[in-house]
Design a protein around this motif. Structure first.
Motif, short mmCIF file in Angstrom:
data_model
loop_
_atom_site.label_atom_id
_atom_site.label_comp_id
_atom_site.label_asym_id
_atom_site.label_seq_id
_atom_site.Cartn_x
_atom_site.Cartn_y
_atom_site.Cartn_z
N ILE A 1 0.84 -1.21 0.00
CA ILE A 1 0.00 0.00 0.00
C ILE A 1 0.87 1.25 0.00
CG2 ILE A 1 -1.65 1.34 1.37
CD1 ILE A 1 -2.85 -1.39 2.23
N THR A 2 1.93 1.25 0.80
CA THR A 2 2.84 2.40 0.84
C THR A 2 3.46 2.64 -0.53
OG1 THR A 2 3.35 1.99 3.16
CG2 THR A 2 4.90 3.35 1.94
N MET A 3 3.90 1.57 -1.20
CA MET A 3 4.51 1.74 -2.52
C MET A 3 3.50 2.26 -3.53
SD MET A 3 7.24 -1.32 -3.06
CE MET A 3 6.36 -2.67 -2.33
N CYS B 1 13.11 5.13 8.18
CA CYS B 1 12.10 5.80 7.36
C CYS B 1 11.24 6.75 8.19
CB CYS B 1 11.22 4.76 6.66
SG CYS B 1 12.09 3.92 5.31
N VAL B 2 10.95 6.39 9.44
CA VAL B 2 10.21 7.31 10.32
C VAL B 2 11.01 8.59 10.48
CG1 VAL B 2 9.42 7.69 12.69
CG2 VAL B 2 8.90 5.55 11.55
N LEU C 1 7.30 16.62 0.21
CA LEU C 1 6.32 15.55 -0.05
C LEU C 1 4.89 16.04 -0.06
CD1 LEU C 1 7.93 12.82 2.21
CD2 LEU C 1 8.07 13.01 -0.27
N PHE C 2 4.70 17.34 -0.17
CA PHE C 2 3.36 17.92 -0.25
C PHE C 2 2.49 17.48 0.92
CE2 PHE C 2 4.95 17.32 -4.58
CZ PHE C 2 5.09 18.64 -4.94
N GLU C 3 3.03 17.59 2.12
CA GLU C 3 2.35 17.29 3.38
C GLU C 3 1.96 15.82 3.54
OE1 GLU C 3 -0.73 20.09 4.24
OE2 GLU C 3 0.52 21.79 3.68
N LEU D 1 3.19 9.19 5.89
CA LEU D 1 4.18 8.13 5.64
C LEU D 1 4.89 7.75 6.94
CD1 LEU D 1 5.64 9.36 2.26
CD2 LEU D 1 4.27 7.32 2.63
N ALA D 2 5.18 8.74 7.78
CA ALA D 2 5.83 8.45 9.06
C ALA D 2 4.93 7.58 9.93
CB ALA D 2 6.18 9.75 9.78
#
Length: 132
Positions: free
Chosen positions: A29-31, A85-86, A98-100, A105-106
């Motif tokens: 889902i993240t990808m 990544c966090v 990243l446009f907010e 993602l974190a």
């Protein structure tokens, strides 16, 4: 069908199997949500390559045919990757780039830390069961 695996090739636990499926689902889902950012991250910076390699290796956990050492190694690498990544997505300026989406993602990677940590602990508890 008989299980012909010896103790060094013991299968992972059912919980470990479900945690691996959950982690792969979260990463898929993240990808999909990162789409172009992921593509440019690979193409120009190479920053996404370690996560993609880990994603491919983690399919072995989904199959469930790992010994506890390999499972613990993959889960441990997953914990480190998710923590990095966090930090990356909560870093200063990531929101602008990243446009907010950086905070979302974190949060997703924090969930990944929890799943990977649970898988890591499950692998070690399975070690005690495999040694008996």
């Amino acid at each position: 069908m008989e299980n012909t695996l010896n103790s060094s090739e013991a299968t992972t636990t059912q919980l470990g199997h479900y945690l691996a499926i959950l982690q792969q689902l979260k990463d898929t889902i993240t990808m999909l949500l990162m789409n172009f950012m992921l593509f440019f991250g690979i193409l120009f910076y190479g920053i996404a390559v370690p996560g993609l390699v880990l994603y491919v290796l983690r399919w072995q956990l989904v199959r469930g045919k790992n010994n506890w050492q390999k499972a613990a190694l993959l889960w441990g690498l997953g914990v480190v990757h998710e923590l990095l990544c966090v930090v990356l997505f909560w870093s200063v300026g990531a929101e602008d780039d990243l446009f907010e989406c950086g905070s979302y993602l974190a949060y997703g990677y924090m969930a990944g830390v929890g799943i990977s940590l649970a898988g890591f602990l499950n692998a070690f508890s399975h070690r005690q069961h495999a040694e008996q």
